[in-house]
Design an enzyme around this catalytic site. Structure first.
Site, PDB file in Angstrom:
ATOM      1  N   ASP A   1      11.616 -22.226 -26.162  1.00 33.19           N
ATOM      2  CA  ASP A   1      12.668 -21.332 -26.610  1.00 33.19           C
ATOM      3  C   ASP A   1      13.786 -21.467 -25.566  1.00 33.19           C
ATOM      4  O   ASP A   1      13.548 -21.943 -24.454  1.00 33.19           O
ATOM      5  CB  ASP A   1      12.124 -19.900 -26.660  1.00 33.19           C
ATOM      6  CG  ASP A   1      13.201 -18.883 -26.956  1.00 33.19           C
ATOM      7  OD1 ASP A   1      13.999 -19.108 -27.882  1.00 33.19           O
ATOM      8  OD2 ASP A   1      13.248 -17.863 -26.244  1.00 33.19           O
TER       9      ASP A   1
ATOM     10  N   ASP B   1      16.940 -18.889 -25.118  1.00 27.18           N
ATOM     11  CA  ASP B   1      17.449 -17.636 -24.574  1.00 27.18           C
ATOM     12  C   ASP B   1      16.335 -16.821 -23.927  1.00 27.18           C
ATOM     13  O   ASP B   1      15.274 -16.615 -24.524  1.00 27.18           O
ATOM     14  CB  ASP B   1      18.117 -16.816 -25.669  1.00 27.18           C
ATOM     15  CG  ASP B   1      19.353 -17.510 -26.241  1.00 27.18           C
ATOM     16  OD1 ASP B   1      20.261 -16.815 -26.681  1.00 27.18           O
ATOM     17  OD2 ASP B   1      19.398 -18.749 -26.235  1.00 27.18           O
TER      18      ASP B   1
ATOM     19  N   LYS C   1      10.426 -22.675 -36.250  1.00 26.95           N
ATOM     20  CA  LYS C   1      10.040 -23.240 -34.952  1.00 26.95           C
ATOM     21  C   LYS C   1       8.667 -23.894 -35.038  1.00 26.95           C
ATOM     22  O   LYS C   1       8.457 -24.990 -34.508  1.00 26.95           O
ATOM     23  CB  LYS C   1      10.027 -22.140 -33.883  1.00 26.95           C
ATOM     24  CG  LYS C   1      11.399 -21.660 -33.448  1.00 26.95           C
ATOM     25  CD  LYS C   1      11.291 -20.685 -32.284  1.00 26.95           C
ATOM     26  CE  LYS C   1      12.663 -20.222 -31.808  1.00 26.95           C
ATOM     27  NZ  LYS C   1      12.598 -19.397 -30.580  1.00 26.95           N
TER      28      LYS C   1
END
Length: 405
Positions: free
Chosen positions: A197, A199, A330
Site C-alpha cells: 500500500d 499512503d 488490490k
C-alpha cells in the site's frame, strides 16, 4: 553393539576447535548423528551426538578428546544416550517447525521471558535462538531509529493456533514489541514478490488529506478517511465522497505535495535490499498514480497500480478515470502480478495499514499490517508497529550483516 554419546565442549572460541575435535573422531571412524555450534561473546558451545562402534572402544577415544580439550583450554562433557532416547529423538523428525520473531527498539529479558513462556505453554519446543540485529554498544541509547530482533526456531504444533496468536498479540501490545509467528517452510525462505500500500505505509501521509488541505476541505476529508480506515464506511463510497470534495483544485498543487511527502522509516532501505536480491516490488494503492509514479522513480518499483485523478484545463474535476483500486482490486492485482512473474501466492508478501488492504494481506504468503489500526492488526497474519518498514527484512530471515550497502 555401539554407544551413543552426547559430546559437549565449552570455552574460549578460537580458530581450529571444530577441526581438531572432529579430526580425532575421524581417526576412530566415528559417525556424527547431530551437530550444533554457537558463539556468544567469544565463548564457544559445541555439541555433537556421536555413535561409537564397539571396535572403536570409547575409553581411548574419550582420553584423546580430554587431552585435546585440555590443550585447547576447553571444558568437555560426555553424556551417554540410550537407544530408546535416540529413537524417540529420530521420531520427532519431520514435525512442524515454526519461527517466532521478536522485534523491538531494544530487547530485554522481560520480552524474551514472555515470548518463551507463551511458546512453552502452547507445547512449542525451542531448538535454536539467534540474534538477527547487529551488536549494540553499551553507551547506545534507545532511539526511534534503533532496532533489535531475536529469532526463535521452535518445534511442534500449537493445540489452538488462534489462542496462541491472541497471546502473542496481547504480549506485543503490553510490552510495546512486535511478535511474528510463521510456519518455517520452503515458501518462507523463497519469497519473490512484495506489494505495498502507499499512503501511511510507504509514506507517512494520506495524500488525499494533503490535497484536501490545499482545497480547503481538510477536516471533511480527514473525517471520511478515518472512518474508512476503521472499516466503518465502504471504501468505494468513501473514496467517491473524498475525491468529489477536491473539485476545482489547481493541478499544479500535485507536484508541490509530491516533493514534500515524508518517506516512512526504513522504506528506502527495505526496497533497495529487496531489489538487490532480485525481488519484484509493486505499489497497489487506493491513492493516486501521480504520487505512485513519483515513488517509482525514486525507489524503482517494478509495478504501480493506483487511481488516476481526472484533470481538465489544469483543474481536478472531482472524479477518477478507470476502475477504482479498492480492497478487492488490490487482491486481484496481486494475483495477476504473481501469475505474470511465475510466483506462487505463498511466495508473496503484502504490506498495508488499512481495512481495504485486508483482502491482499489475507491471500499473500506473508501479510503484514504495518502500523495499522487495531481491527487490521487483529485480522492480518502478522503486524509491525514498533519498527520501520525495514523490520520486514527480519521476518524473511535477514540479519543486519546481510543488508546491502
Amino acid at each position: 553393539m555401539h554407544e551413543i554419546i552426547l559430546l559437549t565442549l565449552t570455552g574460549e572460541d578460537k580458530p581450529g576447535v571444530t577441526s581438531a575435535i572432529t579430526g580425532i573422531l575421524a581417526n576412530y571412524e566415528i559417525s556424527i548423528l547431530d551437530i550444533g555450534q554457537a558463539v556468544i561473546h567469544n565463548t564457544l558451545s559445541l555439541g555433537m551426538l556421536i555413535q561409537v562402534p564397539q571396535e572403536a572402544e570409547s575409553s581411548p577415544l574419550m582420553r584423546d578428546l580430554l587431552f585435546k580439550a585440555h590443550e585447547l583450554n576447553l571444558q568437555v562433557r560426555f553424556e551417554p544416550v540410550s537407544d530408546g532416547d535416540y529413537d524417540h529423538w529420530v521420531e520427532g523428525q519431520g514435525k512442524s517447525r515454526h519461527i517466532i520473531t521478536l522485534l523491538a527498539r531494544r530487547i530485554s529479558s522481560a520480552h524474551i521471558a514472555r515470548v518463551t513462556d507463551i511458546a512453552a505453554k502452547h507445547g512449542l519446543n525451542i531448538d535454536n535462538i539467534s540474534r538477527l540485529s547487529g551488536r549494540v554498544g553499551l553507551d547506545s541509547k534507545v532511539e526511534s531509529s534503533t532496532k533489535a530482533c531475536v529469532e526463535f526456531s521452535v518445534r511442534g504444533m500449537p493445540e489452538d493456533a488462534s489462542e496462541l496468536r491472541e497471546a502473542f498479540l496481547k504480549a506485543a501490545s503490553e510490552l510495546d514489541v512486535d511478535i511474528a509467528f510463521q510456519k518455517d517452510d520452503i515458501y518462507r525462505r523463497n519469497r519473490r514478490l512484495v506489494v505495498f500500500d502507499m499512503d501511511s505505509t510507504l509514506i507517512e501521509a494520506e495524500v488525499i488529506d494533503e490535497l484536501a488541505k490545499e482545497a480547503g476541505v481538510g477536516d471533511q476529508v480527514v473525517a471520511i478517511t478515518e472512518a474508512a480506515m476503521r472499516g466503518e464506511i465502504d471504501f468505494n463510497e468513501s473514496f467517491k465522497r473524498r475525491v468529489a470534495l477536491l473539485k476545482g483544485l489547481d493541478a499544479s498543487v500535485l507536484e508541490q505535495i509530491a516533493q514534500r511527502l515524508p518517506m516512512t522509516e526504513g522504506a528506502e532501505e527495505l526496497v533497495s535490499n529487496l531489489k538487490s536480491l532480485g525481488f519484484k516490488t509493486a505499489i497497489l494503492s487506493g491513492g493516486f498514480t501521480y504520487f505512485a509514479r513519483h515513488l517509482q522513480q525514486k525507489l524503482g518499483f517494478d509495478y504501480i497500480h493506483a487511481n488516476e485523478l481526472d484533470i481538465r484545463d489544469g483543474k481536478v474535476t472531482g472524479e477518477v478515470v478507470g476502475t477504482v483500486v479498492n480492497g478487492e482490486r488490490k487482491a486481484q492485482l496481486l494475483r495477476e502480478i504473481a501469475d505474470k512473474e511465475g510466483v506462487r501466492l505463498e511466495q508473496t508478501i503484502a504490506v498495508g495499514d488499512g481495512a481495504n488492504d485486508l483482502p491482499m494481506l489475507s491471500i499473500a504468503g506473508l501479510g503484514i499490517a504495518f502500523r495499522a489500526k487495531p481491527l487490521v492488526r487483529r485480522s492480518a497474519k502478522q503486524a509491525i508497529s514498533t519498527l520501520g518498514l525495514d523490520g520486514i527484512l527480519y521476518l524473511i530471515g535477514f540479519r543486519d550483516r546481510d543488508r546491502a550497502g
